[in-house]
Design a protein around this motif. Structure first.
Motif, PDB file in Angstrom:
ATOM      1  N   GLY A 165      31.798  25.291 106.163  1.00  0.00           N
ATOM      2  CA  GLY A 165      31.745  25.336 107.035  1.00  0.00           C
ATOM      3  C   GLY A 165      30.308  25.933 108.159  1.00  0.00           C
ATOM      4  O   GLY A 165      30.472  26.699 107.793  1.00  0.00           O
ATOM      5  N   GLY A 166      29.741  24.885 109.200  1.00  0.00           N
ATOM      6  CA  GLY A 166      28.879  26.091 110.326  1.00  0.00           C
ATOM      7  C   GLY A 166      26.925  24.088 110.239  1.00  0.00           C
ATOM      8  O   GLY A 166      28.153  22.761 109.875  1.00  0.00           O
ATOM      9  N   ASP A 167      26.669  24.313 110.623  1.00  0.00           N
ATOM     10  CA  ASP A 167      25.787  24.044 110.799  1.00  0.00           C
ATOM     11  C   ASP A 167      24.963  22.724 109.323  1.00  0.00           C
ATOM     12  O   ASP A 167      23.960  23.305 109.021  1.00  0.00           O
ATOM     13  CB  ASP A 167      24.078  24.411 111.551  1.00  0.00           C
ATOM     14  N   VAL A 168      25.563  22.298 108.651  1.00  0.00           N
ATOM     15  CA  VAL A 168      25.062  21.107 108.067  1.00  0.00           C
ATOM     16  C   VAL A 168      23.935  20.362 107.502  1.00  0.00           C
ATOM     17  O   VAL A 168      22.856  20.100 106.982  1.00  0.00           O
ATOM     18  CB  VAL A 168      26.128  20.230 107.239  1.00  0.00           C
ATOM     19  N   GLY A 169      23.944  19.906 109.181  1.00  0.00           N
ATOM     20  CA  GLY A 169      23.118  19.396 109.358  1.00  0.00           C
ATOM     21  C   GLY A 169      21.157  20.044 109.875  1.00  0.00           C
ATOM     22  O   GLY A 169      20.566  20.018 109.393  1.00  0.00           O
ATOM     23  N   GLY A 170      21.240  20.962 110.401  1.00  0.00           N
ATOM     24  CA  GLY A 170      20.689  21.814 110.119  1.00  0.00           C
ATOM     25  C   GLY A 170      19.949  22.088 108.817  1.00  0.00           C
ATOM     26  O   GLY A 170      19.057  22.633 108.526  1.00  0.00           O
ATOM     27  N   LEU A 171      20.900  22.350 108.597  1.00  0.00           N
ATOM     28  CA  LEU A 171      20.343  23.377 106.782  1.00  0.00           C
ATOM     29  C   LEU A 171      20.062  21.860 105.986  1.00  0.00           C
ATOM     30  O   LEU A 171      18.764  21.771 105.320  1.00  0.00           O
ATOM     31  CB  LEU A 171      21.994  23.733 106.099  1.00  0.00           C
ATOM     32  N   ILE A 172      20.082  20.697 106.223  1.00  0.00           N
ATOM     33  CA  ILE A 172      19.482  20.003 105.597  1.00  0.00           C
ATOM     34  C   ILE A 172      17.909  19.600 106.208  1.00  0.00           C
ATOM     35  O   ILE A 172      17.203  18.899 105.215  1.00  0.00           O
ATOM     36  CB  ILE A 172      20.541  18.107 105.807  1.00  0.00           C
ATOM     37  N   ASN A 173      18.365  19.706 107.847  1.00  0.00           N
ATOM     38  CA  ASN A 173      16.697  19.775 108.063  1.00  0.00           C
ATOM     39  C   ASN A 173      15.505  20.852 107.208  1.00  0.00           C
ATOM     40  O   ASN A 173      14.593  20.212 107.060  1.00  0.00           O
ATOM     41  CB  ASN A 173      16.929  20.135 110.042  1.00  0.00           C
ATOM     42  N   ALA A 174      16.820  21.549 107.667  1.00  0.00           N
ATOM     43  CA  ALA A 174      15.716  22.816 106.779  1.00  0.00           C
ATOM     44  C   ALA A 174      15.154  22.801 105.450  1.00  0.00           C
ATOM     45  O   ALA A 174      14.086  23.006 105.156  1.00  0.00           O
ATOM     46  CB  ALA A 174      16.007  24.445 107.372  1.00  0.00           C
ATOM     47  N   LEU A 175      16.038  22.394 104.593  1.00  0.00           N
ATOM     48  CA  LEU A 175      15.466  21.915 103.690  1.00  0.00           C
ATOM     49  C   LEU A 175      14.562  21.180 102.967  1.00  0.00           C
ATOM     50  O   LEU A 175      13.770  21.196 102.437  1.00  0.00           O
ATOM     51  CB  LEU A 175      16.752  21.173 102.215  1.00  0.00           C
ATOM     52  N   THR A 176      14.381  19.658 104.146  1.00  0.00           N
ATOM     53  CA  THR A 176      13.729  19.015 104.051  1.00  0.00           C
ATOM     54  C   THR A 176      12.759  19.140 104.302  1.00  0.00           C
ATOM     55  O   THR A 176      11.458  18.202 104.133  1.00  0.00           O
ATOM     56  CB  THR A 176      14.459  16.961 104.491  1.00  0.00           C
ATOM     57  N   ARG A 177      12.210  19.878 105.189  1.00  0.00           N
ATOM     58  CA  ARG A 177      11.424  20.365 106.653  1.00  0.00           C
ATOM     59  C   ARG A 177      10.311  21.532 105.419  1.00  0.00           C
ATOM     60  O   ARG A 177       9.155  21.025 104.837  1.00  0.00           O
ATOM     61  CB  ARG A 177      11.859  21.761 107.226  1.00  0.00           C
ATOM     62  N   SER A 178      11.325  21.895 104.355  1.00  0.00           N
ATOM     63  CA  SER A 178      10.801  22.880 103.225  1.00  0.00           C
ATOM     64  C   SER A 178       9.089  22.174 102.511  1.00  0.00           C
ATOM     65  O   SER A 178       8.382  22.469 102.409  1.00  0.00           O
ATOM     66  CB  SER A 178      12.006  23.743 102.800  1.00  0.00           C
ATOM     67  N   CYS A 179      10.341  21.333 102.106  1.00  0.00           N
ATOM     68  CA  CYS A 179       9.950  20.490 100.647  1.00  0.00           C
ATOM     69  C   CYS A 179       8.292  19.228 101.792  1.00  0.00           C
ATOM     70  O   CYS A 179       7.398  19.979 101.180  1.00  0.00           O
ATOM     71  CB  CYS A 179      10.592  18.895 100.136  1.00  0.00           C
ATOM     72  N   TRP A 180       8.911  18.824 102.878  1.00  0.00           N
ATOM     73  CA  TRP A 180       7.299  17.738 103.643  1.00  0.00           C
ATOM     74  C   TRP A 180       6.885  18.169 104.152  1.00  0.00           C
ATOM     75  O   TRP A 180       5.890  17.316 104.431  1.00  0.00           O
ATOM     76  CB  TRP A 180       8.980  16.372 103.884  1.00  0.00           C
ATOM     77  N   ALA A 181       7.287  19.644 105.100  1.00  0.00           N
ATOM     78  CA  ALA A 181       6.024  20.589 105.650  1.00  0.00           C
ATOM     79  C   ALA A 181       5.699  21.648 105.217  1.00  0.00           C
ATOM     80  O   ALA A 181       4.531  21.630 105.411  1.00  0.00           O
ATOM     81  CB  ALA A 181       6.622  20.316 107.143  1.00  0.00           C
ATOM     82  N   ASP A 182       6.478  22.290 105.095  1.00  0.00           N
ATOM     83  CA  ASP A 182       6.127  23.861 104.307  1.00  0.00           C
ATOM     84  C   ASP A 182       5.722  24.122 102.794  1.00  0.00           C
ATOM     85  O   ASP A 182       5.462  25.204 102.687  1.00  0.00           O
ATOM     86  CB  ASP A 182       7.670  24.639 104.280  1.00  0.00           C
ATOM     87  N   ASP A 183       5.472  23.128 102.117  1.00  0.00           N
ATOM     88  CA  ASP A 183       4.909  22.626 100.523  1.00  0.00           C
ATOM     89  C   ASP A 183       5.790  23.963 100.291  1.00  0.00           C
ATOM     90  O   ASP A 183       5.409  24.273  99.443  1.00  0.00           O
ATOM     91  CB  ASP A 183       3.519  23.106 100.756  1.00  0.00           C
ATOM     92  N   LYS A 184       6.896  24.083 100.894  1.00  0.00           N
ATOM     93  CA  LYS A 184       7.826  24.949  99.101  1.00  0.00           C
ATOM     94  C   LYS A 184       8.651  23.968  98.330  1.00  0.00           C
ATOM     95  O   LYS A 184       8.992  23.130  98.437  1.00  0.00           O
ATOM     96  CB  LYS A 184       8.527  25.858  99.819  1.00  0.00           C
TER      97      LYS A 184
END
Length: 198
Positions: A103-122
């Motif tokens: 339980g929690g901000d799952v949408g935010g987690l998805i956004n953080a993970l995909t941003r890590s790939c597509w914006a932060d080169d992680k």
């Protein structure tokens, strides 16, 4: 109350580009969301699609142009050729499945993970990157190490369910009225559907 089954892949650029707008639409309509990460390469294989690198050059070139345009429209930072793409999407998907259970901000987690790939080169297959995204979005970082068997089972089940429900790409949204919307560029249509326009 409206409900949306959201099928997505953590390595999909269009999942990343859908992120904040989708969450805003769901919130606007008070819609509940079940997040269903899946194996996008397995989905392509099962539904007649091809991985991007195996598509005809015309499709590859169009995809790159479309990603660039979508990034400009959304205003999200975007790297056309991330350093760690493609990568194994399973570890990040398992973390999302565990986070949804917690339980929690799952949408935010998805956004953080995909941003890590597509914006932060992680590399979102790495545990330290996943833990950092969990912590950033208010989850216990240890979720990266918990429920791996359940995560693997749910991840596989999500793919089977997606195929049975007509999903063939990501992001893919299915309303409780079985209206289907494929792609980040169909979010306005999803919004209209939830408003009762169609």
């Amino acid at each position: 109350m409206a409900h949306i089954d959201y099928y997505f892949a953590t390595i999909s650029p269009f999942t990343y580009l859908a992120g904040p707008q989708f969450e805003e639409i769901a919130k606007k309509h008070g819609a509940t969301v079940t997040y269903k990460p899946l194996d996008i390469m397995g989905l392509f294989e099962r539904t007649g699609g091809l991985p991007p690198g195996q598509r005809h050059i015309n499709r590859q070139e169009y995809r790159l142009q479309d990603m660039r345009r979508r990034a400009i429209v959304t205003g999200l930072p975007f790297t056309m050729k991330p350093a760690h793409w493609p990568t194994n999407p399973a570890p990040s998907s398992y973390a999302i499945i565990a986070a949804q259970e917690a339980g929690g901000d799952v949408g935010g987690l998805i956004n953080a993970l995909t941003r890590s790939c597509w914006a932060d080169d992680k590399n979102i297959a790495e545990d330290d990157v996943i833990r950092a995204c969990l912590e950033e979005t208010g989850f216990d970082p240890s979720l990266a190490d918990s429920g791996l068997m359940v995560g693997a089972d749910t991840y596989a089940r999500n793919l089977e369910e997606a195929v049975s429900k007509g999903v063939f790409g990501a992001p893919f949204f299915i309303s409780d009225k079985d209206e289907r919307f494929w792609g980040q560029d169909r979010l306005d249509d999803l919004d209209r559907h939830l408003s009762g326009e169609f």
